[in-house]
Design a protein around this motif. Structure first.
Motif, mmCIF file in Angstrom:
data_model
loop_
_atom_site.group_PDB
_atom_site.id
_atom_site.type_symbol
_atom_site.label_atom_id
_atom_site.label_comp_id
_atom_site.label_asym_id
_atom_site.label_seq_id
_atom_site.Cartn_x
_atom_site.Cartn_y
_atom_site.Cartn_z
ATOM 1 N N ASP A 20 0.744 -1.166 -0.121
ATOM 2 C CA ASP A 20 0.033 -0.172 -0.387
ATOM 3 C C ASP A 20 0.719 1.356 -0.012
ATOM 4 O O ASP A 20 0.733 2.164 -0.743
ATOM 5 N N CYS A 21 2.125 1.199 0.842
ATOM 6 C CA CYS A 21 3.225 2.388 1.010
ATOM 7 C C CYS A 21 3.412 2.218 -0.752
ATOM 8 O O CYS A 21 3.124 4.204 -1.179
ATOM 9 N N TYR A 22 4.065 1.577 -1.192
ATOM 10 C CA TYR A 22 3.885 1.389 -2.463
ATOM 11 C C TYR A 22 3.417 2.701 -3.740
ATOM 12 O O TYR A 22 3.485 2.790 -4.097
ATOM 13 N N ARG A 23 2.657 1.817 -3.152
ATOM 14 C CA ARG A 23 1.345 2.342 -4.247
ATOM 15 C C ARG A 23 1.046 3.658 -3.805
ATOM 16 O O ARG A 23 0.140 4.463 -5.563
ATOM 17 N N SER A 24 1.109 4.152 -2.955
ATOM 18 C CA SER A 24 0.536 5.861 -2.629
ATOM 19 C C SER A 24 1.918 6.618 -2.900
ATOM 20 O O SER A 24 1.356 7.612 -3.054
ATOM 21 N N GLY A 25 2.848 6.162 -3.229
ATOM 22 C CA GLY A 25 3.704 7.199 -3.599
ATOM 23 C C GLY A 25 4.957 7.059 -2.250
ATOM 24 O O GLY A 25 5.895 8.332 -2.053
ATOM 25 N N GLN A 26 4.557 6.278 -1.131
ATOM 26 C CA GLN A 26 4.956 6.763 0.586
ATOM 27 C C GLN A 26 6.579 5.888 0.213
ATOM 28 O O GLN A 26 7.097 6.239 1.161
ATOM 29 N N MET A 27 6.526 5.558 -0.396
ATOM 30 C CA MET A 27 8.042 4.751 -0.789
ATOM 31 C C MET A 27 9.146 5.259 -1.799
ATOM 32 O O MET A 27 7.912 5.338 -3.061
ATOM 33 N N SER A 28 9.965 5.321 -1.767
ATOM 34 C CA SER A 28 10.974 5.720 -2.848
ATOM 35 C C SER A 28 11.642 4.315 -3.399
ATOM 36 O O SER A 28 10.954 3.505 -3.449
#
Length: 54
Positions: A20-28
């Motif tokens: 979820d974090c990756y998909r939402s752009g919260q992770m590089s």
């Protein structure tokens, strides 16, 4: 046995949060790649992709 099942559920929940974090752009991209180095996470992600037909 119950402890093993609980640990696996906790890992699956954490794996879902990472996705979820990756998909939402919260992770590089670099952070994402470091998580993919975890064999358990990578296996979970591949199984999930197969289940949804990706």
């Amino acid at each position: 046995m119950a402890r093993v099942v609980a640990d696996w559920r906790d890992r699956r929940a954490r794996f879902g949060q990472l996705l979820d974090c990756y998909r939402s752009g919260q992770m590089s991209e670099a952070q994402w790649q470091s998580h993919l180095a975890d064999p358990g996470f990578k296996r979970w992600l591949n199984e999930r992709a197969k289940a949804v037909g990706a």
